[in-house]
Design a protein around this motif. Structure first.
Motif, PDB file in Angstrom:
ATOM      1  N   TYR A 238      34.927  36.603  51.490  1.00  0.00           N
ATOM      2  CA  TYR A 238      35.853  37.653  51.052  1.00  0.00           C
ATOM      3  C   TYR A 238      35.837  38.763  52.084  1.00  0.00           C
ATOM      4  O   TYR A 238      34.816  39.019  52.714  1.00  0.00           O
ATOM      5  CB  TYR A 238      35.433  38.235  49.695  1.00  0.00           C
ATOM      6  CG  TYR A 238      35.518  37.264  48.553  1.00  0.00           C
ATOM      7  CD1 TYR A 238      36.649  36.477  48.362  1.00  0.00           C
ATOM      8  CD2 TYR A 238      34.465  37.132  47.654  1.00  0.00           C
ATOM      9  CE1 TYR A 238      36.717  35.573  47.307  1.00  0.00           C
ATOM     10  CE2 TYR A 238      34.522  36.230  46.597  1.00  0.00           C
ATOM     11  CZ  TYR A 238      35.649  35.458  46.430  1.00  0.00           C
ATOM     12  OH  TYR A 238      35.720  34.571  45.389  1.00  0.00           O
TER      13      TYR A 238
ATOM     14  N   ILE B 136      36.564  35.968  38.253  1.00  0.00           N
ATOM     15  CA  ILE B 136      36.718  36.891  39.383  1.00  0.00           C
ATOM     16  C   ILE B 136      36.848  36.175  40.727  1.00  0.00           C
ATOM     17  O   ILE B 136      37.710  36.513  41.535  1.00  0.00           O
ATOM     18  CB  ILE B 136      35.572  37.944  39.412  1.00  0.00           C
ATOM     19  CG1 ILE B 136      35.863  39.008  40.464  1.00  0.00           C
ATOM     20  CG2 ILE B 136      34.214  37.316  39.642  1.00  0.00           C
ATOM     21  CD1 ILE B 136      34.931  40.209  40.398  1.00  0.00           C
ATOM     22  N   MET B 137      36.013  35.169  40.964  1.00  0.00           N
ATOM     23  CA  MET B 137      36.038  34.552  42.297  1.00  0.00           C
ATOM     24  C   MET B 137      37.352  33.823  42.545  1.00  0.00           C
ATOM     25  O   MET B 137      37.918  33.889  43.637  1.00  0.00           O
ATOM     26  CB  MET B 137      34.838  33.619  42.473  1.00  0.00           C
ATOM     27  CG  MET B 137      33.520  34.402  42.475  1.00  0.00           C
ATOM     28  SD  MET B 137      32.060  33.406  42.779  1.00  0.00           S
ATOM     29  CE  MET B 137      32.181  33.146  44.545  1.00  0.00           C
TER      30      MET B 137
ATOM     31  N   LYS C  60      31.861  46.493  39.965  1.00  0.00           N
ATOM     32  CA  LYS C  60      31.466  45.096  39.718  1.00  0.00           C
ATOM     33  C   LYS C  60      32.304  44.144  40.572  1.00  0.00           C
ATOM     34  O   LYS C  60      31.857  43.056  40.920  1.00  0.00           O
ATOM     35  CB  LYS C  60      31.647  44.737  38.234  1.00  0.00           C
ATOM     36  CG  LYS C  60      30.860  45.597  37.275  1.00  0.00           C
ATOM     37  CD  LYS C  60      29.367  45.325  37.377  1.00  0.00           C
ATOM     38  CE  LYS C  60      28.581  46.129  36.344  1.00  0.00           C
ATOM     39  NZ  LYS C  60      27.157  46.236  36.705  1.00  0.00           N
TER      40      LYS C  60
ATOM     41  N   SER D  51      31.729  42.294  48.457  1.00  0.00           N
ATOM     42  CA  SER D  51      30.840  42.606  49.573  1.00  0.00           C
ATOM     43  C   SER D  51      29.684  41.619  49.705  1.00  0.00           C
ATOM     44  O   SER D  51      29.000  41.593  50.717  1.00  0.00           O
ATOM     45  CB  SER D  51      30.299  44.036  49.419  1.00  0.00           C
ATOM     46  OG  SER D  51      29.608  44.154  48.185  1.00  0.00           O
ATOM     47  N   PHE D  52      29.468  40.784  48.706  1.00  0.00           N
ATOM     48  CA  PHE D  52      28.329  39.849  48.750  1.00  0.00           C
ATOM     49  C   PHE D  52      28.687  38.537  49.432  1.00  0.00           C
ATOM     50  O   PHE D  52      27.900  37.991  50.205  1.00  0.00           O
ATOM     51  CB  PHE D  52      27.855  39.562  47.322  1.00  0.00           C
ATOM     52  CG  PHE D  52      26.644  38.655  47.249  1.00  0.00           C
ATOM     53  CD1 PHE D  52      25.369  39.173  47.401  1.00  0.00           C
ATOM     54  CD2 PHE D  52      26.787  37.285  47.022  1.00  0.00           C
ATOM     55  CE1 PHE D  52      24.247  38.342  47.333  1.00  0.00           C
ATOM     56  CE2 PHE D  52      25.673  36.457  46.956  1.00  0.00           C
ATOM     57  CZ  PHE D  52      24.403  36.985  47.102  1.00  0.00           C
ATOM     58  N   TYR D  53      29.882  38.024  49.157  1.00  0.00           N
ATOM     59  CA  TYR D  53      30.228  36.676  49.602  1.00  0.00           C
ATOM     60  C   TYR D  53      30.941  36.723  50.958  1.00  0.00           C
ATOM     61  O   TYR D  53      31.951  37.412  51.114  1.00  0.00           O
ATOM     62  CB  TYR D  53      31.120  35.994  48.566  1.00  0.00           C
ATOM     63  CG  TYR D  53      30.414  35.756  47.257  1.00  0.00           C
ATOM     64  CD1 TYR D  53      29.672  34.593  47.049  1.00  0.00           C
ATOM     65  CD2 TYR D  53      30.452  36.687  46.229  1.00  0.00           C
ATOM     66  CE1 TYR D  53      29.003  34.368  45.850  1.00  0.00           C
ATOM     67  CE2 TYR D  53      29.783  36.471  45.023  1.00  0.00           C
ATOM     68  CZ  TYR D  53      29.063  35.310  44.843  1.00  0.00           C
ATOM     69  OH  TYR D  53      28.396  35.099  43.668  1.00  0.00           O
TER      70      TYR D  53
ATOM     71  N   ARG E  43      33.616  45.170  43.564  1.00  0.00           N
ATOM     72  CA  ARG E  43      33.215  45.407  44.956  1.00  0.00           C
ATOM     73  C   ARG E  43      31.877  44.739  45.273  1.00  0.00           C
ATOM     74  O   ARG E  43      31.652  44.268  46.386  1.00  0.00           O
ATOM     75  CB  ARG E  43      33.132  46.912  45.230  1.00  0.00           C
ATOM     76  CG  ARG E  43      33.061  47.180  46.711  1.00  0.00           C
ATOM     77  CD  ARG E  43      33.812  48.407  47.116  1.00  0.00           C
ATOM     78  NE  ARG E  43      34.068  48.390  48.547  1.00  0.00           N
ATOM     79  CZ  ARG E  43      33.806  49.413  49.346  1.00  0.00           C
ATOM     80  NH1 ARG E  43      33.280  50.513  48.857  1.00  0.00           N
ATOM     81  NH2 ARG E  43      34.084  49.330  50.625  1.00  0.00           N
ATOM     82  N   GLU E  44      31.007  44.697  44.284  1.00  0.00           N
ATOM     83  CA  GLU E  44      29.724  43.987  44.449  1.00  0.00           C
ATOM     84  C   GLU E  44      29.969  42.543  44.885  1.00  0.00           C
ATOM     85  O   GLU E  44      29.289  42.026  45.761  1.00  0.00           O
ATOM     86  CB  GLU E  44      28.988  43.923  43.099  1.00  0.00           C
ATOM     87  CG  GLU E  44      28.098  45.089  42.788  1.00  0.00           C
ATOM     88  CD  GLU E  44      27.443  44.944  41.417  1.00  0.00           C
ATOM     89  OE1 GLU E  44      26.900  45.928  40.949  1.00  0.00           O
ATOM     90  OE2 GLU E  44      27.485  43.838  40.809  1.00  0.00           O
ATOM     91  N   VAL E  45      30.930  41.929  44.242  1.00  0.00           N
ATOM     92  CA  VAL E  45      31.228  40.521  44.536  1.00  0.00           C
ATOM     93  C   VAL E  45      31.899  40.398  45.910  1.00  0.00           C
ATOM     94  O   VAL E  45      31.507  39.577  46.739  1.00  0.00           O
ATOM     95  CB  VAL E  45      32.102  39.908  43.415  1.00  0.00           C
ATOM     96  CG1 VAL E  45      32.650  38.551  43.816  1.00  0.00           C
ATOM     97  CG2 VAL E  45      31.290  39.789  42.130  1.00  0.00           C
TER      98      VAL E  45
END
Lengths: 174, 466
Positions: free
Chosen positions: A70, A27-28, A59, A65-67, A61-63
């Protein structure tokens, strides 16, 4: 409208997913490629990523919005990230940031009126020995001073055509 | 011009001639102006010779050399690497993973960047030896996104190494295969915490896992046994294989073996990175000699001895006690040996080897306010004491700087720190509490005086840290 990946992005996603035993791990890397191509990661694009990785859109959007690196929102043509953290601050990082803002007559975290840049603070860029530093897109600029920033901004202006955003329709009607 | 890559757009970082007090092992090639970091240049200096040597040994023998070397992790915790490897729990029969932690993000640290940019093959060789020693099925390098060129340099170096049979299928013609892949983070400090890094590599938010039971050596990546080591630690493995664990252990001092790359920044004349034999030089030598001393007319106020999460040392402070050897010590900051154990004996830590010098030109409250803004930004939000507490600490130091603080805020600030440390899943709780706890304890008067500050005068200050 559903997101249509470019053929390059689709091919990259297919390639990078092979590097991990579980699809979700890619994903990243896919988000980095997507953001580079699109300038931001839209909700529609997130749905495409979710579909491709066979996970729920939340799942993704979680990523996103966390890093901190992005973003769902667009930025100016050039992305300036000034290091805010201690060693840079001790060596004038805040003044460096002010110089960037003055050069483009803009505040932090917004697209400058000429559309050329978005200036942000970033946390420690891991170059504390050459503080203060800033990233302009991928390029690290070291040992910055307000004078050096002025020169750098002149070259950014010369290289990057202005693209002021049109006034939003609602406001011009007034 | 030297670069690890033929791409003309690739930036170059300056190299430094060795200071007479330095002992360069890890940086020997990296800092050599005649060395361009390519595979040809690396092989020309005997590169991948140790990989060949290791493949002539059994994996167990390589592990034993690393254990005998006593090499301790260079990322922050200083845990013996050989011991970490020994904890690998293979009972599940699941594949073993190796991860290089190249998320270098503790404020003040910039050593791994030098290795990755200038000598990527040293890291790759160290990793492939390690992968063989622990019989890893797959290896990853988790690199922070703030080093985009570093990731490209590593990608290209891995491709070159793969073409020569150093990485990938049937390494060096053996029946051992292990691929190496670069994975890019996205600027979250918490990914430097090994279980957070693992979650991130699995494609999730980097929420650290609780230990026990989630020790990576037992339940790591995809719940498989996993070893996570720092860039500099993995580079050391190559040199341990070259000289043997016993010989390596003769470098440095007992329990503090090998060299370390110290990163010096802040208020010094010549900031930079210096590779020194452990325990053979002091903080005073690093700051005043290698670092050229303070700026003219300035006085030392404080030293942060191991990354911004390390407890601060106040100028003039004395540190007394007994070393593990039983020997009594009585040090000022300048006398503390540069190793793992001595800063710990002085009540702080060497952490990632990042030394930040603060002189008397800045207000110490503002220094902490800057640090607190960092840790509040970087809390992953999983544990309430850290998520809420780091923000409260940022708010309180913020109002101490901008006006509006109360006299009792100093005590309040310290008590919040006390309520975070030890009450969180991962060490970010300590990382955010230790600065506050130590700054307030050691500079109490300054923190209490913040209440009397004239907000207008302070608002118009020319030089800001927040």
């Amino acid at each position: 409208m559903p997101f249509e990946p470019s053929s390059e992005l689709a091919a990259y996603a297919e390639k990078v997913v092979q590097r991990y035993p579980e699809r979700r791990s890619a994903i990243m890397m896919i988000l980095h490629a997507l953001q580079r191509e699109q300038g931001r990661i839209s909700l529609e694009a997130q749905e495409w990523v979710a579909d491709f990785l066979e996970i729920a859109p939340i799942k993704v959007r979680e990523v996103v919005s966390f890093y901190p690196f992005y973003r769902e929102h667009p930025v100016g043509k050039r992305h300036i990230r000034v290091c805010r953290t201690l060693s840079c601050a001790l060596n004038g990082g805040y003044a460096v940031c002010d110089s960037f803002k003055q050069a483009f007559e803009t505040g932090l975290d917004e697209i400058s009126p000429d559309g050329r840049v978005t200036i942000e603070f970033a946390e420690c860029l891991a170059s504390c020995g050459t503080a203060p530093v800033a990233l302009v897109d991928d390029d690290l600029h070291e040992n910055l001073t307000p004078e050096k920033v002025r020169e750098l901004c002149e070259s950014i202006k010369a290289e990057t055509p202005a693209a002021p955003r049109p006034e939003p329709a609602g406001e011009t009607a007034e | 011009m030297s670069r690890a890559n033929g791409d003309a757009t690739m930036p170059t970082f300056s190299k430094s001639a060795p200071h007479p007090k330095e002992r360069r092992i890890i940086l020997a090639n990296a800092e050599d102006p005649d060395f361009d970091g390519t595979l040809e240049a690396y092989e020309g200096r005997g590169g991948y010779g140790e990989l060949k040597k290791a493949f002539g040994m059994t994996p167990e023998d390589v592990c034993k050399e690393v254990l005998d070397s006593g090499v301790r992790g260079r990322g922050g915790a200083g845990f013996p690497a050989g011991m970490k490897w020994k904890f690998l729990d293979r009972r599940s029969g699941k594949p073993v993973y190796l991860i290089c932690n190249a998320d270098e993000s503790e404020p003040g640290t910039f050593k791994d960047r030098q290795i990755i940019h200038k000598d990527p093959h040293q890291l790759i060789e160290g990793m492939m030896i390690t992968a063989f020693a622990i019989q890893a099925k797959q290896a990853y390098i988790y690199i922070r996104e703030e080093m985009p060129y570093g990731a490209r340099i590593l990608d290209e170096a891995i491709e070159a190494a793969r073409a020569k049979g150093y990485v990938g299928d049937n390494i060096l013609g053996s029946d051992y295969s292990c691929d190496l892949v670069v994975h890019r983070g996205a600027a979250a400090y918490i990914c430097g915490e090994e279980t957070g890094l693992i979650e991130s590599l699995e494609g999730k938010r980097a929420y650290p896992r609780i230990k026990p039971p989630y020790f990576p050596a037992a339940l790591g990546l995809y719940m498989c046994p996993t070893i996570v080591n720092n860039v500099e630690t993995l580079c050391n493995v190559k040199h341990i294989v070259a000289m043997g664990g016993g010989e390596f252990a003769k470098i440095g001092t007992t329990g503090n073996t090998g060299t370390r790359i110290w990163c010096l920044s802040g208020h010094v004349q010549k900031p930079g990175y210096f590779e020194l034999e452990c325990g053979k030089a002091t903080y005073g030598e690093l700051i005043n000699d290698l670092g050229g001393g303070l700026l003219p007319g300035r006085k030392l106020q404080a030293v942060i001895p191991g990354g911004s999460s390390a407890k601060v040392l106040r100028a003039g402070e004395r540190f007394t006690g007994k070393l593990r050897s039983g020997e009594a010590f009585d040090w000022g900051i300048d006398d503390i040996p540069l190793d793992f154990d001595s800063p710990m004996a002085a009540g702080s830590m060497s952490g990632s080897g990042a030394v930040i010098v603060v002189d008397d030109s800045v207000n110490i409250v503002e220094v902490l306010a800057n640090i607190n803004a960092f840790y509040a930004h970087e809390s992953c939000g999983q544990c309430t004491p850290c998520r809420e507490g780091s923000l409260w600490m940022k708010k309180i130091t913020g109002r101490m700087v901008s006006g509006g603080a109360r006299r009792e805020d100093a005590a309040l600030l310290a008590s919040i720190g006390d309520q975070i440390a030890g009450r969180t899943i991962c060490a970010h709780g300590e990382a955010c509490a230790w600065p506050t706890q130590s700054f307030v304890a050691k500079f109490r008067d300054e923190f209490e005086a913040a209440a009397e500050r004239n907000p207008d005068e302070w608002k118009n200050r020319e030089f800001r840290l927040v």
